[in-house]
Write an enzyme that holds these catalytic residues in place. Structure first.
Site, PDB file in Angstrom:
ATOM      1  N   GLU A   1       0.783  -1.236   0.013  1.00 16.45           N
ATOM      2  CA  GLU A   1      -0.007  -0.050  -0.145  1.00 16.45           C
ATOM      3  C   GLU A   1       0.998   1.424  -0.033  1.00 16.45           C
ATOM      4  O   GLU A   1       2.047   1.393   0.868  1.00 16.45           O
ATOM      5  CB  GLU A   1      -1.039   0.078   1.199  1.00 16.45           C
TER       6      GLU A   1
ATOM      7  N   LYS B   1      -9.970  -2.059   8.811  1.00 14.70           N
ATOM      8  CA  LYS B   1      -8.568  -1.579   9.140  1.00 14.70           C
ATOM      9  C   LYS B   1      -8.952  -1.290  10.970  1.00 14.70           C
ATOM     10  O   LYS B   1      -9.281  -0.237  11.056  1.00 14.70           O
ATOM     11  CB  LYS B   1      -8.204  -0.618   8.377  1.00 14.70           C
TER      12      LYS B   1
END
Length: 198
Positions: free
Chosen positions: A40, A126
């Site tokens: 990411e 998350k």
């Protein structure tokens, strides 16, 4: 592509924040070659968007992080991201990501945020900041929300990764520990060992 597919057998989301392209590519290759994770790139600057674009051209899935507006979703998609990640839960960003065909990983830290994220169609969440929330948070939230799949993010490294995985994290979002010199190999070894014993 869904997070079920992206993170199947890959318990690491390596977060390359503010890393120059050559170093980012070096770390990304190590993550990809290990078979243990995806990458990411938080897109908080034009340089970061170019880093995302450079990594996305190597045939492996790369996501855009710190996506906080629908405009950033469009930027991420144009640069080649295949998923988006946010520090918190913004329903406009969720909708924009899903409309662009990108699975979205929203940040959650309360039961209400977990509830609303699941209701918005995000089953991967998350847990952020995981270092402050602690492994107990994951264990407790999995009770009322057994369908939630948590990526514990923030303050994770080789020293505490097993604790969070044992508490029910499906994957770990790791920034500092993967970008520091010498930080990635011990983390990958811990993840290999954990995979062998589960």
């Amino acid at each position: 592509m869904t997070f079920d597919e992206l993170l199947d057998g890959r318990p690491l989301v390596a977060i390359l924040r503010g890393v120059p392209v050559p170093r980012a590519l070096e770390i990304a290759r190590a993550v990809w070659d290990s078979g243990l994770g995806v990458v990411e790139v938080p897109i908080q600057s034009p340089e970061a968007v170019e880093c995302l674009r450079a990594l996305a051209g190597h045939g492996h899935p790369v996501g855009a992080g710190t996506v906080r507006s629908p405009e950033q979703v469009a930027t991420a998609a144009e640069a080649g991201a295949v998923f988006t990640v946010a520090p918190g839960l913004d329903l406009d960003v969720v909708r924009a990501s899903h409309a662009a065909g990108l699975p979205h990983l929203p940040g959650v830290a309360t039961a209400s945020e977990v509830h609303h994220a699941l209701k918005a169609g995000c089953d991967w969440l998350k847990a952020f900041p995981a270092g402050s929330l602690g492994p107990g948070w994951l264990r407790e939230l999995r009770g009322p929300f057994p369908e939630a799949k948590f990526v514990a993010t923030g303050g994770i490294g080789a020293h505490n990764a097993p604790e969070y995985l044992a508490a029910g994290a499906r994957a770990l979002g790791v920034g500092g520990a993967v970008t520091r010199d010498g930080g990635l190999p011990p983390l990958l070894e811990v993840l290999r060992t954990t995979r062998r014993t589960t």
